[in-house]
Design an enzyme around this catalytic site. Structure first.
Site, PDB file in Angstrom:
ATOM      1  N   ASP A 197     -76.329 -60.023 -13.989  1.00 65.04           N
ATOM      2  CA  ASP A 197     -76.832 -61.531 -13.678  1.00 65.04           C
ATOM      3  C   ASP A 197     -78.294 -61.522 -13.617  1.00 65.04           C
ATOM      4  O   ASP A 197     -78.999 -60.322 -13.516  1.00 65.04           O
ATOM      5  CB  ASP A 197     -76.053 -61.769 -12.581  1.00 65.04           C
ATOM      6  CG  ASP A 197     -75.824 -60.680 -11.508  1.00 65.04           C
ATOM      7  OD1 ASP A 197     -76.668 -60.008 -11.373  1.00 65.04           O
ATOM      8  OD2 ASP A 197     -74.732 -60.780 -10.759  1.00 65.04           O
ATOM      9  N   ASN A 249     -68.062 -62.350   0.146  1.00 63.95           N
ATOM     10  CA  ASN A 249     -67.254 -63.408   0.058  1.00 63.95           C
ATOM     11  C   ASN A 249     -66.376 -62.996  -1.000  1.00 63.95           C
ATOM     12  O   ASN A 249     -65.615 -63.920  -1.680  1.00 63.95           O
ATOM     13  CB  ASN A 249     -68.188 -64.816  -0.378  1.00 63.95           C
ATOM     14  CG  ASN A 249     -68.768 -64.790  -1.369  1.00 63.95           C
ATOM     15  OD1 ASN A 249     -68.923 -63.640  -2.073  1.00 63.95           O
ATOM     16  ND2 ASN A 249     -69.304 -65.994  -1.823  1.00 63.95           N
ATOM     17  N   GLU A 262     -68.797 -66.772  -8.062  1.00 70.67           N
ATOM     18  CA  GLU A 262     -68.528 -67.149  -6.665  1.00 70.67           C
ATOM     19  C   GLU A 262     -67.097 -67.737  -6.415  1.00 70.67           C
ATOM     20  O   GLU A 262     -66.390 -68.231  -7.413  1.00 70.67           O
ATOM     21  CB  GLU A 262     -69.404 -68.347  -6.232  1.00 70.67           C
ATOM     22  CG  GLU A 262     -71.031 -67.835  -6.237  1.00 70.67           C
ATOM     23  CD  GLU A 262     -71.398 -66.989  -5.212  1.00 70.67           C
ATOM     24  OE1 GLU A 262     -70.546 -66.126  -4.734  1.00 70.67           O
ATOM     25  OE2 GLU A 262     -72.715 -66.811  -4.857  1.00 70.67           O
TER      26      GLU A 262
HETATM   27  C1  F6R Z   1     -75.657 -58.485  -8.139  1.00 64.00           C
HETATM   28  C2  F6R Z   1     -74.294 -58.772  -8.050  1.00 64.00           C
HETATM   29  C3  F6R Z   1     -73.714 -59.017  -7.047  1.00 64.00           C
HETATM   30  C4  F6R Z   1     -73.861 -58.014  -6.026  1.00 64.00           C
HETATM   31  C5  F6R Z   1     -73.221 -58.256  -4.804  1.00 64.00           C
HETATM   32  C6  F6R Z   1     -73.300 -57.328  -3.503  1.00 64.00           C
HETATM   33  O1  F6R Z   1     -76.250 -58.060  -9.639  1.00 64.00           O
HETATM   34  O2  F6R Z   1     -73.890 -58.735  -9.302  1.00 64.00           O
HETATM   35  O3  F6R Z   1     -72.312 -59.463  -7.325  1.00 64.00           O
HETATM   36  O4  F6R Z   1     -73.319 -56.727  -6.403  1.00 64.00           O
HETATM   37  O5  F6R Z   1     -73.705 -59.482  -4.409  1.00 64.00           O
HETATM   38  O6  F6R Z   1     -74.727 -57.010  -3.445  1.00 64.00           O
HETATM   39  P1  F6R Z   1     -75.243 -56.019  -2.411  1.00 64.00           P
HETATM   40  O7  F6R Z   1     -74.759 -54.504  -3.086  1.00 64.00           O
HETATM   41  O8  F6R Z   1     -76.776 -56.104  -2.197  1.00 64.00           O
HETATM   42  O9  F6R Z   1     -74.412 -56.033  -1.065  1.00 64.00           O
END
Ligand code: F6R
Length: 245
Positions: free
Chosen positions: A67, A136, A143
């Site tokens: 992303d 979440n 999402e």
């Molecule tokens: C980031 C991504 C998100 C993160 C997720 C967890 O490229 O795809 O899905 O993996 O938000 O983020 P952290 O590791 O910061 O808790």
């Protein structure tokens, strides 16, 4: 699905790096899917050490990031492109032309999504996708919703995701509200998946994703239907699992 519970973040990171390194050694032309965020930082550090100390080469590896924020210039210190170069790419021998990250500043974002999906297809698909997990239950920035998005698309970040990501910005109003993300269908087409999670804040999402019903209201739950998933957790993230190995 194989679930491995490590003692702590450091052990999770080492195990994750070994998993990726083993795949890259066996398949020097591997196509990797990569996440950003806090979770994979230790894995990237370990992979850099293996590159420096034990001949692990990424010379012929192709990468696709999951992303990118919409609206942040590539050199912006909070863009995921910047993160990837700072934390991984500039320390290894991956070739610039093999690095793929969605362009969140593209004039035509819809076209950029189609183009990104084409690039994945033209590369022969993703062999190993590494995923982090949102509090979440999101994977990539898919999402919670009432459907599983099929392909790369523009997504509005949940308020809880904006709050979680605010720790990387000076002020919460600087956190972008939209991102481009690989879709759930694109994730499910990857040949292998490595899901990582660390810390208490992930425990509820991990137990719901791995042991609850498969539902788009908890996007990671779809991974129960993927034929080749390895999950590496630390003890805190695993603390709400009833069947942890
Ligand atoms: C980031 C991504 C998100 C993160 C997720 C967890 O490229 O795809 O899905 O993996 O938000 O983020 P952290 O590791 O910061 O808790």
């Amino acid at each position: 699905m194989k679930i491995i519970v490590a003692a702590d973040y450091d052990e999770m990171s080492k195990l994750a790096a070994n998993h990726v390194a083993q795949w890259v050694r066996q398949n020097p032309k591997a196509v990797l899917g990569l996440p950003t965020g806090g979770t994979p930082l230790g894995m990237y550090r370990n992979l850099i050490e293996m590159h420096r100390g034990s001949n692990l080469s990424f010379k012929d590896v192709t990468t696709f990031n999951l992303d990118e924020y919409v609206g942040l210039e590539p050199h912006h210190s909070n863009s995921y492109r910047y993160y990837m170069y700072e934390n991984f790419f500039k320390h290894i021998d991956v070739q610039e032309h093999n690095v793929n990250i969605p362009d969140g500043t593209a004039e035509d974002l819809e076209q950029e999504c189609i183009h990104y999906e084409d690039k994945i297809r033209n590369a022969g698909g993703i062999d190993l996708m590494v995923l982090g997990l949102g509090n979440n239950g999101h994977i990539g920035f898919n999402e919670p919703s009432d459907r599983f998005p099929a392909t790369t698309h523009v997504t509005k970040l949940d308020e809880s995701t904006v709050q979680a990501n605010a720790r990387f910005f000076e002020r919460i109003d600087q956190v972008p509200r939209y991102s481009i993300t690989i879709g759930i269908g694109s994730i499910m087409r990857c040949r292998r998946i490595l899901l990582l999670a660390s810390g208490k804040a992930k425990a509820r999402a991990i137990s719901a994703a791995l042991e609850g019903p498969v539902t788009p209201s908890l996007p990671a739950s779809i991974l129960q239907f993927h034929p080749d998933v390895t999950v590496i957790l630390d003890a805190e993230a695993a603390s709400k699992l009833t069947n942890a190995v």
